[in-house]
Write a protein that holds these residues in place. Structure first.
Motif, mmCIF file in Angstrom:
data_model
loop_
_atom_site.group_PDB
_atom_site.id
_atom_site.type_symbol
_atom_site.label_atom_id
_atom_site.label_comp_id
_atom_site.label_asym_id
_atom_site.label_seq_id
_atom_site.Cartn_x
_atom_site.Cartn_y
_atom_site.Cartn_z
ATOM 1 N N LYS A 1 38.286 47.377 33.571
ATOM 2 C CA LYS A 1 38.210 45.916 33.469
ATOM 3 C C LYS A 1 39.408 45.256 34.149
ATOM 4 O O LYS A 1 39.256 44.287 34.897
ATOM 5 C CB LYS A 1 38.146 45.504 32.002
ATOM 6 C CG LYS A 1 36.822 45.800 31.326
ATOM 7 C CD LYS A 1 36.849 45.374 29.870
ATOM 8 C CE LYS A 1 35.540 45.711 29.167
ATOM 9 N NZ LYS A 1 35.575 45.344 27.722
ATOM 10 N N SER A 2 40.600 45.784 33.870
ATOM 11 C CA SER A 2 41.809 45.206 34.462
ATOM 12 C C SER A 2 41.805 45.361 35.976
ATOM 13 O O SER A 2 42.151 44.425 36.713
ATOM 14 C CB SER A 2 43.049 45.882 33.867
ATOM 15 O OG SER A 2 43.144 45.658 32.482
ATOM 16 N N ALA A 3 41.408 46.552 36.449
ATOM 17 C CA ALA A 3 41.357 46.782 37.892
ATOM 18 C C ALA A 3 40.313 45.895 38.553
ATOM 19 O O ALA A 3 40.507 45.414 39.677
ATOM 20 C CB ALA A 3 41.061 48.254 38.171
ATOM 21 N N ALA A 4 39.193 45.647 37.853
ATOM 22 C CA ALA A 4 38.141 44.788 38.412
ATOM 23 C C ALA A 4 38.633 43.355 38.570
ATOM 24 O O ALA A 4 38.392 42.710 39.599
ATOM 25 C CB ALA A 4 36.905 44.835 37.514
ATOM 26 N N VAL A 5 39.343 42.833 37.549
ATOM 27 C CA VAL A 5 39.879 41.474 37.629
ATOM 28 C C VAL A 5 40.912 41.375 38.752
ATOM 29 O O VAL A 5 40.905 40.434 39.548
ATOM 30 C CB VAL A 5 40.503 41.054 36.282
ATOM 31 C CG1 VAL A 5 41.261 39.735 36.431
ATOM 32 C CG2 VAL A 5 39.432 40.918 35.220
ATOM 33 N N GLY A 6 41.799 42.362 38.826
ATOM 34 C CA GLY A 6 42.809 42.369 39.880
ATOM 35 C C GLY A 6 42.191 42.461 41.262
ATOM 36 O O GLY A 6 42.608 41.757 42.187
ATOM 37 N N SER A 7 41.178 43.319 41.403
ATOM 38 C CA SER A 7 40.522 43.479 42.699
ATOM 39 C C SER A 7 39.817 42.197 43.118
ATOM 40 O O SER A 7 39.871 41.795 44.285
ATOM 41 C CB SER A 7 39.506 44.628 42.631
ATOM 42 O OG SER A 7 40.142 45.840 42.325
ATOM 43 N N ALA A 8 39.149 41.541 42.152
ATOM 44 C CA ALA A 8 38.453 40.288 42.472
ATOM 45 C C ALA A 8 39.438 39.221 42.929
ATOM 46 O O ALA A 8 39.177 38.492 43.901
ATOM 47 C CB ALA A 8 37.679 39.806 41.248
ATOM 48 N N SER A 9 40.583 39.141 42.268
ATOM 49 C CA SER A 9 41.592 38.151 42.657
ATOM 50 C C SER A 9 42.179 38.471 44.026
ATOM 51 O O SER A 9 42.372 37.583 44.858
ATOM 52 C CB SER A 9 42.711 38.109 41.605
ATOM 53 O OG SER A 9 42.204 37.786 40.339
ATOM 54 N N GLY A 10 42.470 39.751 44.275
ATOM 55 C CA GLY A 10 42.986 40.161 45.574
ATOM 56 C C GLY A 10 41.994 39.920 46.687
ATOM 57 O O GLY A 10 42.364 39.564 47.812
ATOM 58 N N THR A 11 40.706 40.085 46.377
ATOM 59 C CA THR A 11 39.652 39.842 47.360
ATOM 60 C C THR A 11 39.584 38.368 47.733
ATOM 61 O O THR A 11 39.469 38.008 48.907
ATOM 62 C CB THR A 11 38.294 40.287 46.787
ATOM 63 O OG1 THR A 11 38.344 41.668 46.465
ATOM 64 C CG2 THR A 11 37.179 40.051 47.792
ATOM 65 N N LEU A 12 39.682 37.512 46.720
ATOM 66 C CA LEU A 12 39.523 36.078 46.948
ATOM 67 C C LEU A 12 40.557 35.525 47.908
ATOM 68 O O LEU A 12 40.240 34.716 48.783
ATOM 69 C CB LEU A 12 39.601 35.329 45.608
ATOM 70 C CG LEU A 12 39.440 33.812 45.671
ATOM 71 C CD1 LEU A 12 38.064 33.439 46.208
ATOM 72 C CD2 LEU A 12 39.663 33.195 44.301
ATOM 73 N N VAL A 13 41.804 35.965 47.774
ATOM 74 C CA VAL A 13 42.855 35.385 48.612
ATOM 75 C C VAL A 13 42.965 36.070 49.968
ATOM 76 O O VAL A 13 43.703 35.608 50.832
ATOM 77 C CB VAL A 13 44.228 35.436 47.911
ATOM 78 C CG1 VAL A 13 44.171 34.723 46.572
ATOM 79 C CG2 VAL A 13 44.712 36.861 47.739
ATOM 80 N N SER A 14 42.236 37.157 50.179
ATOM 81 C CA SER A 14 42.389 37.920 51.416
ATOM 82 C C SER A 14 41.858 37.180 52.636
ATOM 83 O O SER A 14 42.228 37.518 53.762
ATOM 84 C CB SER A 14 41.680 39.273 51.291
ATOM 85 O OG SER A 14 40.286 39.098 51.162
ATOM 86 N N PHE A 15 40.991 36.191 52.435
ATOM 87 C CA PHE A 15 40.425 35.492 53.593
ATOM 88 C C PHE A 15 40.832 34.018 53.637
ATOM 89 O O PHE A 15 40.372 33.278 54.500
ATOM 90 C CB PHE A 15 38.886 35.604 53.595
ATOM 91 C CG PHE A 15 38.224 35.060 52.361
ATOM 92 C CD1 PHE A 15 37.854 33.739 52.278
ATOM 93 C CD2 PHE A 15 37.954 35.895 51.288
ATOM 94 C CE1 PHE A 15 37.236 33.241 51.149
ATOM 95 C CE2 PHE A 15 37.330 35.416 50.154
ATOM 96 C CZ PHE A 15 36.963 34.082 50.079
ATOM 97 N N LEU A 16 41.712 33.601 52.723
ATOM 98 C CA LEU A 16 42.132 32.203 52.709
ATOM 99 C C LEU A 16 43.477 32.047 53.393
ATOM 100 O O LEU A 16 44.414 32.783 53.099
ATOM 101 C CB LEU A 16 42.228 31.698 51.265
ATOM 102 C CG LEU A 16 40.895 31.655 50.505
ATOM 103 C CD1 LEU A 16 41.132 31.303 49.054
ATOM 104 C CD2 LEU A 16 39.937 30.663 51.141
ATOM 105 N N PRO A 17 43.609 31.102 54.303
ATOM 106 C CA PRO A 17 44.890 30.915 55.003
ATOM 107 C C PRO A 17 45.955 30.342 54.094
ATOM 108 O O PRO A 17 45.687 29.464 53.267
ATOM 109 C CB PRO A 17 44.526 29.918 56.118
ATOM 110 C CG PRO A 17 43.344 29.173 55.590
ATOM 111 C CD PRO A 17 42.574 30.151 54.746
ATOM 112 N N GLY A 18 47.190 30.852 54.241
ATOM 113 C CA GLY A 18 48.306 30.317 53.478
ATOM 114 C C GLY A 18 48.382 30.787 52.047
ATOM 115 O O GLY A 18 49.286 30.408 51.311
#
Length: 445
Positions: free
Chosen positions: A259-276
């Motif tokens: 569960k913790s890894a899933a939340v962390g992965s989702a958050s890391g995924t979200l910011v990977s394509f956003l500038p800044g």
């Protein structure tokens, strides 16, 4: 041919695979060095490699036709390894980067309970689960970006998303039991705004090393002061007793880890394509999304953020043709990037993904081995002496990397970092140093 068949076909090409693994292994060694030495990042390796590229490209290309891909695999292996190993100095030496700053306190908490080795294993597990999960979600990630145009949709709302994250970060202080809700919100708001204004003032600082011919930004001394040196100085004033560290193997709760890894992965995924927006912002988002705030879950979650972000920044390079990290920018300079338009990834991306998983497996065991020995070392050194040496090392390292101006930034950041400790609010509010400047940037667009 499906994705699995394409990977299997490349694995059958033994000479190419052996060279790929050899360059990846060099990347693992470099990533280990950047991970355990505070203040050094794979981006530094990338800059050095790019400066040497004109001299290396011709002889390497004559000997190895796939040299650009191999050099890129070296960088991605160093980047993945760094996300594993950087937990150790962030947690036990108090020298965080933007990506690991919020891990300092949970790991310190476990250290005081004699569970430093468990903290290292939790971090390595979170990163490894994120690595595996990233591969499973590559295809859905590509579908959302390419076919649903999610990037264009969310980019328009970016300043409001960041404002929402900041407000949630501040408002969650109202759950504290040590003061009235309005007092907690007022104190956390003051810490957030003060660190944010500080971040805006140092945003364009160009710090230069008095010993080496390179310049750097003010992020290292700022974060070291906010989250590292402030913690060390407070511990020196209230020196805790370090118990004997547990040496036996620890068992992890599988469901909680996933569960913790899933939340962390989702958050890391979200910011990977956003500038800044960086992995540091993703750590704040992950903290807010994860209801369970125990030190164990925080370490699992935040470690997953950094590794997932590294993988998806690479995927974003081939999907959107946009570089969202220093490593991605360097890869873009080293090799041609072919857009991922088909149902399966381009061959070059497949090779880089093989390098990433190879590096991740080795980095997992390296992190546990080095972390375990480092934790045991603390038993043999008086903790007050260790804290004093750590404080001196952080100040010396800041001066070596950024000179007297860096020392000034460090001193101011440390003063701000001590405020939430004595005010009784979370030090995560100091992430305003990154959040507020990015919010202002987007509001001006």
């Amino acid at each position: 041919m499906d994705f699995g068949g394409k990977i299997w076909g490349m694995l059958a090409a033994e000479p190419s695979l052996l060279w790929l693994l050899a360059f990846s292994l060099i990347g693992v060694l470099l990533g280990t060095a950047t991970g355990i030495v505070p203040g050094i990042h794979p981006n530094n390796v990338a800059l050095i490699l790019l400066s040497l590229l004109p001299a290396l490209s011709h002889p390497l290309s004559a000997f190895l036709p796939a040299a650009p891909v191999l050099l890129a695999s070296l960088l991605i292996a160093a980047s993945i390894t760094h996300t594993f190993l950087s937990f150790i100095p962030a947690a036990f030496v108090g020298a965080p980067e933007g990506d690991t700053a919020l891990c300092v306190l949970p790991a310190h908490h476990l250290l005081l309970e004699g569970r430093a080795y468990e903290a290292v294993k939790l971090s390595a597990t979170g990163s490894f689960l994120a690595l595996i999960g990233s591969f499973l979600f590559l295809m859905p990630f590509k579908f959302f970006l390419s076919h649903m145009h999610f990037y264009e949709f969310i980019r328009a709302f970016m300043p409001y998303i960041l404002i929402g994250i900041s407000l949630l970060l501040i408002l969650t202080e109202s759950f504290t039991e040590i003061m009235e809700p309005f007092e907690a919100i007022l104190a956390s708001s003051a810490v957030f705004m003060l660190s944010g204004i500080f971040g805006m003032l140092i945003l364009n600082f160009n710090l230069r090393s008095p010993f080496f011919n390179f310049s750097t930004n003010a992020l290292f001394p700022a974060l070291t002061g906010l989250f590292g040196l402030s913690t060390v100085l407070f511990s020196l004033a209230h020196t805790p007793e370090i118990p004997k560290q547990q040496r036996e193997e620890v068992s992890l709760e599988i469901n909680a880890a996933f569960k913790s890894a899933a939340v962390g992965s989702a958050s890391g995924t979200l910011v990977s394509f956003l500038p800044g927006v960086t992995a540091a912002h993703a750590t704040v988002l992950a903290m807010l999304l994860r209801k369970e705030r125990s030190p164990e879950h925080v370490i699992l979650t935040l470690s997953a953020v950094n590794t997932a972000n590294a993988i998806f920044c690479l995927a974003t390079l081939f999907i959107l043709m946009k570089a969202r990290s220093g490593i991605a920018l360097a890869i873009q300079e080293i090799m041609p990037i072919y857009a991922w338009n088909a149902s399966i990834p381009p061959t070059e991306l497949c090779f880089l993904l093989i390098s990433a998983i190879f590096a991740g497996v080795i980095a997992y065991f390296l992190t546990i081995f080095i972390g375990k020995n480092f934790a045991l070392l603390l038993e043999r050194i008086p903790y007050k002496l260790f804290l004093l040496l750590t404080a001196i090392s952080l100040v010396a390292l800041t001066f070596i990397l950024s000179g007297m101006l860096g020392i000034l930034v460090l001193a101011i950041a440390t003063s701000i970092g001590l405020l939430p400790i004595y005010a009784g609010v979370k030090r995560s509010n100091c992430m305003g140093v990154l959040l507020l400047p990015v919010i202002i940037f987007y509001m001006r667009l």
